[in-house]
Design a protein around this motif. Structure first.
Motif: not given
Length: 144
Positions: A17-19, A105-109, A111-119, A133-142
């Motif tokens: 899911l990462m850009i 963990k990504a889903l939790t992080l 909630i209050n931020h438009p993106f999560v930095c990946i290291e 991208s998180i919401l799109a995956l959840i939508n497809r899955y559901l």
């Protein structure tokens, strides 16, 4: 309809899911605010990562933070945009996670931020995971 609680989706890694960093708009600590505002406007994002010279995540900067920093008592002080540095305005508190951590963990992080930095394992910036991208995956899955 599926439920997330009983699924394997929460344990999936987030790499897919990462850009990647080469496609992510960002600025550096010592850039002036006029540069940061230009990058934000051109990219269409409301916030972007701030990196140091070694590509380590230092924080994030948003349009709102920039505009707030140039608000005077009686007017917007546009001339200050070139004088103020990104490091003087940015938020240092930013969600981040390792590339091998799970979707839960990504889903939790997100909630209050438009993106999560990946290291990576060395702490270098390698990309972002957007709330979209998180919401799109959840939508497809559901909707399966």
């Amino acid at each position: 309809m599926q439920t997330l609680k009983n699924s394997q989706i929460m344990d999936n890694e987030i790499k897919e899911l990462m850009i990647p960093e080469e496609k992510v708009a960002h600025v550096q600590l010592n850039n002036p605010l006029d540069h940061a505002l230009l990058v934000l406007i051109k990219s269409g994002y409301t916030a972007i990562p701030v990196l140091d010279k070694d590509y380590k995540v230092c924080g994030q900067i948003s349009k709102a933070q920039i505009l707030d920093s140039i608000l005077g008592i009686e007017r917007i002080e546009m001339e200050r945009l070139h004088e103020i540095k990104v490091k003087d305005v940015m938020s240092e508190k930013i969600p981040r996670m390792n590339k091998d951590e799970t979707f839960g963990k990504a889903l939790t992080l997100s909630i209050n931020h438009p993106f999560v930095c990946i290291e990576d394992d060395m702490g270098s910036f390698i990309g972002i995971l957007t709330r979209r991208s998180i919401l799109a995956l959840i939508n497809r899955y559901l909707r399966k």
